[in-house]
Design a protein around this motif. Sequence first.
Motif, PDB file in Angstrom:
ATOM      1  N   PRO A  19      49.308  41.442  42.983  1.00  0.00           N
ATOM      2  CA  PRO A  19      48.028  41.349  42.260  1.00  0.00           C
ATOM      3  C   PRO A  19      47.998  40.251  41.188  1.00  0.00           C
ATOM      4  CG  PRO A  19      48.607  43.642  42.595  1.00  0.00           C
ATOM      5  CD  PRO A  19      49.805  42.832  43.024  1.00  0.00           C
ATOM      6  N   LEU A  47      45.855  37.078  41.809  1.00  0.00           N
ATOM      7  CA  LEU A  47      44.401  37.098  41.652  1.00  0.00           C
ATOM      8  C   LEU A  47      43.939  36.289  40.436  1.00  0.00           C
ATOM      9  CD1 LEU A  47      43.778  40.841  42.558  1.00  0.00           C
ATOM     10  CD2 LEU A  47      43.494  38.826  44.026  1.00  0.00           C
ATOM     11  N   ASP A  84      40.437  32.695  43.300  1.00  0.00           N
ATOM     12  CA  ASP A  84      39.362  33.658  43.516  1.00  0.00           C
ATOM     13  C   ASP A  84      39.189  33.897  45.016  1.00  0.00           C
ATOM     14  OD1 ASP A  84      37.230  35.358  43.101  1.00  0.00           O
ATOM     15  OD2 ASP A  84      35.778  33.734  42.871  1.00  0.00           O
ATOM     16  N   TYR A  85      39.944  34.843  45.540  1.00  0.00           N
ATOM     17  CA  TYR A  85      39.887  35.163  46.971  1.00  0.00           C
ATOM     18  C   TYR A  85      38.557  35.827  47.322  1.00  0.00           C
ATOM     19  CZ  TYR A  85      44.873  34.255  47.143  1.00  0.00           C
ATOM     20  OH  TYR A  85      46.097  33.640  47.083  1.00  0.00           O
ATOM     21  N   ASN A  98      38.196  37.988  49.716  1.00  0.00           N
ATOM     22  CA  ASN A  98      38.502  39.385  50.010  1.00  0.00           C
ATOM     23  C   ASN A  98      39.887  39.700  49.448  1.00  0.00           C
ATOM     24  OD1 ASN A  98      39.270  41.851  51.152  1.00  0.00           O
ATOM     25  ND2 ASN A  98      38.023  41.504  52.967  1.00  0.00           N
ATOM     26  N   LYS A  99      39.908  40.204  48.232  1.00  0.00           N
ATOM     27  CA  LYS A  99      41.159  40.467  47.522  1.00  0.00           C
ATOM     28  C   LYS A  99      42.006  41.525  48.219  1.00  0.00           C
ATOM     29  CE  LYS A  99      38.926  39.236  43.170  1.00  0.00           C
ATOM     30  NZ  LYS A  99      37.942  38.412  43.806  1.00  0.00           N
TER      31      LYS A  99
END
Length: 154
Positions: free
Chosen positions: A13, A16, A20-21, A23-24
Amino acid sequence: MLTVRALKIRELPLLLRLFDYNNKIQMLAENTHNIKSGKIDIFGLFRNDKLIGELHVKYESADSREAVRGTRAYLFAFRIDTDLQGQGFGRLLLDSVIKQLAAAGYKEFTVGVESDNTTAKHIYDTCGFTEFVARKKERYQSDVYTYNLLLKRV
Protein backbone atom coordinates in the motif's frame (compact mmCIF):
# COMPACT_ATOMS: atom_id res chain seq x y z
CA MET A 1 19.53 7.58 5.97
CA LEU A 2 18.85 6.01 2.54
CA THR A 3 18.02 2.33 2.09
CA VAL A 4 17.13 0.28 -1.00
CA ARG A 5 15.38 -3.04 -0.44
CA ALA A 6 12.61 -5.26 -1.76
CA LEU A 7 9.20 -4.42 -0.38
CA LYS A 8 7.34 -6.92 1.74
CA ILE A 9 3.80 -7.72 0.62
CA ARG A 10 2.34 -5.94 3.62
CA GLU A 11 4.15 -2.78 2.45
CA LEU A 12 2.55 -2.68 -1.01
CA PRO A 13 0.00 0.00 0.00
CA LEU A 14 2.97 2.38 0.34
CA LEU A 15 3.13 2.43 -3.48
CA LEU A 16 -0.17 4.33 -3.58
CA ARG A 17 1.58 7.53 -2.53
CA LEU A 18 3.89 7.46 -5.58
CA PHE A 19 1.35 6.74 -8.34
CA ASP A 20 -2.39 7.27 -8.79
CA TYR A 21 -3.54 3.84 -9.97
CA ASN A 22 -6.90 3.60 -11.74
CA ASN A 23 -7.72 0.46 -9.74
CA LYS A 24 -5.82 0.32 -6.45
CA ILE A 25 -7.33 -2.99 -5.32
CA GLN A 26 -6.39 -4.69 -8.59
CA MET A 27 -2.83 -3.34 -8.39
CA LEU A 28 -2.37 -4.61 -4.84
CA ALA A 29 -3.81 -8.05 -5.66
CA GLU A 30 -1.79 -8.39 -8.86
CA ASN A 31 1.50 -7.41 -7.22
CA THR A 32 0.82 -9.64 -4.22
CA HIS A 33 0.27 -12.60 -6.54
CA ASN A 34 3.33 -11.81 -8.68
CA ILE A 35 5.63 -11.42 -5.68
CA LYS A 36 4.35 -14.62 -4.04
CA SER A 37 4.88 -16.55 -7.29
CA GLY A 38 8.41 -15.13 -7.72
CA LYS A 39 7.66 -13.35 -11.00
CA ILE A 40 8.59 -9.91 -9.68
CA ASP A 41 10.10 -7.95 -6.85
CA ILE A 42 9.42 -4.33 -6.09
CA PHE A 43 12.38 -2.42 -4.72
CA GLY A 44 11.80 0.66 -2.65
CA LEU A 45 14.07 3.58 -1.90
CA PHE A 46 13.50 4.67 1.68
CA ARG A 47 14.69 7.86 3.32
CA ASN A 48 14.35 7.70 7.08
CA ASP A 49 11.84 4.83 6.72
CA LYS A 50 9.64 6.80 4.26
CA LEU A 51 9.18 5.36 0.75
CA ILE A 52 10.42 7.93 -1.77
CA GLY A 53 11.00 5.73 -4.82
CA GLU A 54 10.12 2.41 -6.42
CA LEU A 55 11.45 0.15 -9.14
CA HIS A 56 9.72 -3.06 -10.18
CA VAL A 57 11.75 -6.01 -11.48
CA LYS A 58 10.23 -8.72 -13.69
CA TYR A 59 12.24 -11.96 -13.82
CA GLU A 60 10.42 -13.81 -16.58
CA SER A 61 8.36 -12.82 -19.57
CA ALA A 62 6.67 -14.42 -22.56
CA ASP A 63 8.89 -12.05 -24.58
CA SER A 64 12.52 -13.14 -24.09
CA ARG A 65 13.67 -9.73 -25.36
CA GLU A 66 12.27 -8.37 -22.12
CA ALA A 67 13.21 -10.88 -19.37
CA VAL A 68 14.73 -14.35 -18.96
CA ARG A 69 15.04 -15.76 -15.43
CA GLY A 70 18.62 -15.76 -14.21
CA THR A 71 19.97 -13.81 -17.19
CA ARG A 72 17.90 -10.75 -18.12
CA ALA A 73 15.65 -8.71 -15.84
CA TYR A 74 13.08 -6.14 -16.96
CA LEU A 75 13.00 -2.98 -14.83
CA PHE A 76 9.74 -1.02 -14.89
CA ALA A 77 7.45 1.29 -12.91
CA PHE A 78 10.45 3.42 -11.97
CA ARG A 79 9.18 6.31 -9.86
CA ILE A 80 10.60 8.90 -7.48
CA ASP A 81 8.44 11.16 -5.30
CA THR A 82 7.70 14.21 -7.47
CA ASP A 83 8.96 16.59 -4.77
CA LEU A 84 12.35 14.86 -4.76
CA GLN A 85 13.05 14.46 -8.47
CA GLY A 86 16.24 15.90 -9.92
CA GLN A 87 18.26 15.23 -6.77
CA GLY A 88 19.96 11.98 -7.77
CA PHE A 89 17.57 9.62 -5.99
CA GLY A 90 16.50 7.91 -9.21
CA ARG A 91 20.06 7.17 -10.22
CA LEU A 92 20.80 5.85 -6.73
CA LEU A 93 17.79 3.51 -6.82
CA LEU A 94 18.50 2.25 -10.34
CA ASP A 95 22.22 1.65 -9.69
CA SER A 96 21.53 -0.11 -6.39
CA VAL A 97 18.96 -2.50 -7.87
CA ILE A 98 21.22 -3.32 -10.82
CA LYS A 99 24.12 -4.05 -8.44
CA GLN A 100 21.93 -6.35 -6.32
CA LEU A 101 20.67 -8.24 -9.38
CA ALA A 102 24.15 -8.46 -10.93
CA ALA A 103 25.39 -9.98 -7.67
CA ALA A 104 22.63 -12.59 -8.09
CA GLY A 105 23.93 -13.44 -11.58
CA TYR A 106 21.94 -11.19 -13.90
CA LYS A 107 24.02 -9.89 -16.81
CA GLU A 108 21.41 -7.99 -18.83
CA PHE A 109 18.76 -5.46 -17.92
CA THR A 110 15.97 -3.98 -19.98
CA VAL A 111 13.81 -0.92 -19.46
CA GLY A 112 10.87 0.56 -21.30
CA VAL A 113 10.91 4.29 -21.89
CA GLU A 114 8.30 6.42 -23.59
CA SER A 115 9.67 8.74 -26.29
CA ASP A 116 8.41 11.89 -24.58
CA ASN A 117 9.81 11.07 -21.11
CA THR A 118 13.00 13.11 -21.31
CA THR A 119 13.86 12.67 -17.63
CA ALA A 120 13.73 8.86 -17.80
CA LYS A 121 15.55 8.83 -21.14
CA HIS A 122 18.37 10.87 -19.62
CA ILE A 123 18.70 8.64 -16.54
CA TYR A 124 18.62 5.44 -18.58
CA ASP A 125 21.14 6.78 -21.08
CA THR A 126 23.59 7.85 -18.36
CA CYS A 127 23.17 4.43 -16.70
CA GLY A 128 24.10 2.60 -19.92
CA PHE A 129 20.73 1.63 -21.39
CA THR A 130 21.75 2.51 -24.92
CA GLU A 131 20.96 -0.58 -27.00
CA PHE A 132 17.55 -0.41 -28.71
CA VAL A 133 15.75 -3.79 -28.61
CA ALA A 134 12.17 -3.16 -29.74
CA ARG A 135 9.24 -0.76 -29.90
CA LYS A 136 6.49 -2.11 -27.66
CA LYS A 137 2.92 -1.31 -26.65
CA GLU A 138 0.99 -2.50 -23.61
CA ARG A 139 -2.20 -1.77 -21.75
CA TYR A 140 -2.42 -1.47 -17.98
CA GLN A 141 -5.64 -0.56 -16.19
CA SER A 142 -7.18 0.96 -19.31
CA ASP A 143 -4.12 3.11 -20.08
CA VAL A 144 -2.01 2.33 -23.17
CA TYR A 145 1.75 2.78 -23.08
CA THR A 146 4.00 2.80 -26.15
CA TYR A 147 7.70 2.68 -25.41
CA ASN A 148 11.16 1.71 -26.56
CA LEU A 149 12.68 -1.36 -24.93
CA LEU A 150 16.34 -0.62 -24.16
CA LEU A 151 19.11 -2.97 -23.02
CA LYS A 152 22.13 -2.65 -20.74
CA ARG A 153 24.71 -5.41 -20.40
CA VAL A 154 27.04 -5.71 -17.39
